[in-house]
Design a protein around this motif. Structure first.
Motif, PDB file in Angstrom:
ATOM      1  N   GLU A 287       2.768   5.177  -5.145  1.00  0.00           N
ATOM      2  CA  GLU A 287       3.284   6.374  -4.449  1.00  0.00           C
ATOM      3  C   GLU A 287       2.315   7.546  -4.518  1.00  0.00           C
ATOM      4  OE1 GLU A 287       5.986   7.082  -2.551  1.00  0.00           O
ATOM      5  OE2 GLU A 287       6.410   4.933  -2.591  1.00  0.00           O
ATOM      6  N   VAL A 288       1.678   7.736  -5.653  1.00  0.00           N
ATOM      7  CA  VAL A 288       0.781   8.874  -5.839  1.00  0.00           C
ATOM      8  C   VAL A 288      -0.432   8.801  -4.896  1.00  0.00           C
ATOM      9  CG1 VAL A 288      -0.569   7.860  -7.722  1.00  0.00           C
ATOM     10  CG2 VAL A 288      -0.288  10.346  -7.587  1.00  0.00           C
ATOM     11  N   ASP A 289      -0.840   7.600  -4.476  1.00  0.00           N
ATOM     12  CA  ASP A 289      -2.007   7.434  -3.607  1.00  0.00           C
ATOM     13  C   ASP A 289      -1.666   7.391  -2.115  1.00  0.00           C
ATOM     14  OD1 ASP A 289      -3.741   7.333  -5.766  1.00  0.00           O
ATOM     15  OD2 ASP A 289      -3.525   5.161  -5.988  1.00  0.00           O
ATOM     16  N   LYS A 290      -0.395   7.304  -1.772  1.00  0.00           N
ATOM     17  CA  LYS A 290      -0.008   7.140  -0.365  1.00  0.00           C
ATOM     18  C   LYS A 290      -0.534   8.238   0.572  1.00  0.00           C
ATOM     19  CE  LYS A 290       3.759   3.939  -0.730  1.00  0.00           C
ATOM     20  NZ  LYS A 290       5.155   3.659  -0.425  1.00  0.00           N
ATOM     21  N   PRO A 291      -0.553   9.502   0.165  1.00  0.00           N
ATOM     22  CA  PRO A 291      -1.070  10.520   1.097  1.00  0.00           C
ATOM     23  C   PRO A 291      -2.515  10.263   1.544  1.00  0.00           C
ATOM     24  CG  PRO A 291       0.149  11.575  -0.660  1.00  0.00           C
ATOM     25  CD  PRO A 291       0.035  10.116  -1.027  1.00  0.00           C
ATOM     26  N   ARG A 292      -3.345   9.724   0.666  1.00  0.00           N
ATOM     27  CA  ARG A 292      -4.750   9.465   1.024  1.00  0.00           C
ATOM     28  C   ARG A 292      -4.889   8.299   1.997  1.00  0.00           C
ATOM     29  NH1 ARG A 292      -8.192   8.525  -3.953  1.00  0.00           N
ATOM     30  NH2 ARG A 292      -6.376   7.336  -4.589  1.00  0.00           N
ATOM     31  N   TYR A 293      -3.927   7.394   2.005  1.00  0.00           N
ATOM     32  CA  TYR A 293      -3.991   6.204   2.851  1.00  0.00           C
ATOM     33  C   TYR A 293      -3.182   6.347   4.141  1.00  0.00           C
ATOM     34  CZ  TYR A 293      -6.255   3.559  -0.849  1.00  0.00           C
ATOM     35  OH  TYR A 293      -7.147   3.103  -1.791  1.00  0.00           O
ATOM     36  N   ARG A 294      -2.509   7.472   4.343  1.00  0.00           N
ATOM     37  CA  ARG A 294      -1.641   7.646   5.508  1.00  0.00           C
ATOM     38  C   ARG A 294      -2.465   7.843   6.779  1.00  0.00           C
ATOM     39  NH1 ARG A 294       3.342   7.998   4.871  1.00  0.00           N
ATOM     40  NH2 ARG A 294       3.230   8.952   2.813  1.00  0.00           N
ATOM     41  N   THR A 295      -2.119   7.084   7.821  1.00  0.00           N
ATOM     42  CA  THR A 295      -2.820   7.176   9.104  1.00  0.00           C
ATOM     43  C   THR A 295      -2.134   8.200  10.005  1.00  0.00           C
ATOM     44  OG1 THR A 295      -1.487   5.498  10.226  1.00  0.00           O
ATOM     45  CG2 THR A 295      -3.385   4.716   8.935  1.00  0.00           C
ATOM     46  N   ARG A 296      -2.690   8.400  11.182  1.00  0.00           N
ATOM     47  CA  ARG A 296      -2.092   9.315  12.149  1.00  0.00           C
ATOM     48  C   ARG A 296      -0.725   8.840  12.621  1.00  0.00           C
ATOM     49  NH1 ARG A 296      -7.556   9.980  13.140  1.00  0.00           N
ATOM     50  NH2 ARG A 296      -7.834   8.196  14.492  1.00  0.00           N
ATOM     51  N   LYS A 297      -0.462   7.550  12.497  1.00  0.00           N
ATOM     52  CA  LYS A 297       0.842   6.987  12.881  1.00  0.00           C
ATOM     53  C   LYS A 297       1.756   6.820  11.673  1.00  0.00           C
ATOM     54  CE  LYS A 297      -0.912   4.688  16.951  1.00  0.00           C
ATOM     55  NZ  LYS A 297      -1.023   3.445  17.693  1.00  0.00           N
ATOM     56  N   CYS A 298       1.414   7.489  10.575  1.00  0.00           N
ATOM     57  CA  CYS A 298       2.196   7.515   9.338  1.00  0.00           C
ATOM     58  C   CYS A 298       2.307   6.154   8.652  1.00  0.00           C
ATOM     59  CB  CYS A 298       3.590   8.094   9.589  1.00  0.00           C
ATOM     60  SG  CYS A 298       3.513   9.825  10.049  1.00  0.00           S
ATOM     61  N   GLU A 299       1.390   5.248   8.928  1.00  0.00           N
ATOM     62  CA  GLU A 299       1.341   3.977   8.208  1.00  0.00           C
ATOM     63  C   GLU A 299       0.407   4.133   7.013  1.00  0.00           C
ATOM     64  OE1 GLU A 299      -0.027   1.359  11.270  1.00  0.00           O
ATOM     65  OE2 GLU A 299       2.007   0.898  11.932  1.00  0.00           O
ATOM     66  N   ILE A 300       0.592   3.294   6.013  1.00  0.00           N
ATOM     67  CA  ILE A 300      -0.278   3.294   4.845  1.00  0.00           C
ATOM     68  C   ILE A 300      -1.295   2.175   5.068  1.00  0.00           C
ATOM     69  CG2 ILE A 300      -0.399   3.098   2.346  1.00  0.00           C
ATOM     70  CD1 ILE A 300       1.219   5.524   3.450  1.00  0.00           C
ATOM     71  N   ALA A 301      -2.566   2.555   5.268  1.00  0.00           N
ATOM     72  CA  ALA A 301      -3.577   1.571   5.662  1.00  0.00           C
ATOM     73  C   ALA A 301      -4.960   2.018   5.231  1.00  0.00           C
ATOM     74  CB  ALA A 301      -3.551   1.364   7.177  1.00  0.00           C
ATOM     75  N   THR A 302      -5.881   1.073   5.269  1.00  0.00           N
ATOM     76  CA  THR A 302      -7.293   1.360   5.060  1.00  0.00           C
ATOM     77  C   THR A 302      -8.021   1.099   6.378  1.00  0.00           C
ATOM     78  OG1 THR A 302      -9.209   0.941   3.654  1.00  0.00           O
ATOM     79  CG2 THR A 302      -7.847  -0.952   4.188  1.00  0.00           C
ATOM     80  N   ASN A 303      -9.042   1.859   6.631  1.00  0.00           N
ATOM     81  CA  ASN A 303      -9.799   1.772   7.879  1.00  0.00           C
ATOM     82  C   ASN A 303     -11.009   0.880   7.650  1.00  0.00           C
ATOM     83  OD1 ASN A 303     -11.052   2.302  10.334  1.00  0.00           O
ATOM     84  ND2 ASN A 303     -10.428   4.445  10.304  1.00  0.00           N
ATOM     85  N   VAL A 304     -11.176  -0.157   8.468  1.00  0.00           N
ATOM     86  CA  VAL A 304     -12.257  -1.123   8.311  1.00  0.00           C
ATOM     87  C   VAL A 304     -13.092  -1.161   9.583  1.00  0.00           C
ATOM     88  CG1 VAL A 304     -12.809  -3.549   7.888  1.00  0.00           C
ATOM     89  CG2 VAL A 304     -10.861  -2.510   6.743  1.00  0.00           C
ATOM     90  N   LEU A 305     -14.412  -1.098   9.424  1.00  0.00           N
ATOM     91  CA  LEU A 305     -15.345  -1.237  10.544  1.00  0.00           C
ATOM     92  C   LEU A 305     -15.941  -2.637  10.475  1.00  0.00           C
ATOM     93  CD1 LEU A 305     -17.001   0.162  12.864  1.00  0.00           C
ATOM     94  CD2 LEU A 305     -18.719   0.604  11.113  1.00  0.00           C
ATOM     95  N   GLY A 306     -15.907  -3.355  11.572  1.00  0.00           N
ATOM     96  CA  GLY A 306     -16.478  -4.701  11.608  1.00  0.00           C
ATOM     97  C   GLY A 306     -17.433  -4.849  12.776  1.00  0.00           C
ATOM     98  N   ALA A 307     -18.470  -5.640  12.569  1.00  0.00           N
ATOM     99  CA  ALA A 307     -19.423  -5.961  13.637  1.00  0.00           C
ATOM    100  C   ALA A 307     -19.497  -7.481  13.756  1.00  0.00           C
ATOM    101  CB  ALA A 307     -20.800  -5.386  13.321  1.00  0.00           C
ATOM    102  N   CYS A 308     -19.470  -7.959  14.995  1.00  0.00           N
ATOM    103  CA  CYS A 308     -19.532  -9.402  15.260  1.00  0.00           C
ATOM    104  C   CYS A 308     -20.713  -9.710  16.171  1.00  0.00           C
ATOM    105  CB  CYS A 308     -18.263  -9.879  15.957  1.00  0.00           C
ATOM    106  SG  CYS A 308     -16.815  -9.848  14.921  1.00  0.00           S
TER     107      CYS A 308
END
Length: 133
Positions: free
Chosen positions: A56-77
């Motif tokens: 719970e204490v870390d949720k604000p840092r992981y909150r997206t613009r759509k209010c989901e709790i997520a991490t942002n990943v960049l991928g190249a193929c």
């Protein structure tokens, strides 16, 4: 960050020589109808969110613009749809261009040789830096 996400990420990193490939640029004599127009292209890159479970204490840092709790990943193929770069370093909401800028600036980050480029979507509004993007 989610314990299971870290376990999977560590497994991918251990298998990097099998799973992550060095990009081969599109050549002049390419016959693939989808790629023949993109000479010297190394592949395509895009960002995505991966939902995670955090304390719970870390949720604000992981909150997206759509209010989901997520991490942002960049991928190249590559053009063969093989991962050649994965960058899971951003928590929560960040634009693709911001994550890309960070990936390019890191010593072990994404490298784009002079004269080569990656295809990006319209969301990635990135101004030129020292390499071609």
């Amino acid at each position: 960050m989610s314990r299971y996400f870290n376990l999977v990420l560590n497994a991918v990193l251990r298998l990097k020589n099998i799973l992550l490939r060095t990009p081969d640029p599109i050549t002049e004599n390419c016959t693939d109808e989808r790629w023949k127009w993109f000479k010297n292209c190394l592949g395509a890159l895009d960002g995505t969110y991966i939902k995670v479970h955090v304390p719970e204490v870390d949720k604000p840092r992981y909150r997206t613009r759509k209010c989901e709790i997520a991490t942002n990943v960049l991928g190249a193929c590559s053009q063969a749809m093989m991962f050649i770069f994965v960058f899971p370093a951003w928590k929560g909401s960040a634009s693709d261009s911001r994550v890309l800028r960070d990936a390019l600036s890191r010593p072990n980050g994404l490298k784009v040789p002079t004269g080569y480029y990656y295809l990006v979507d319209g969301v990635c509004k990135y101004r030129r830096v020292s390499c071609t993007i």
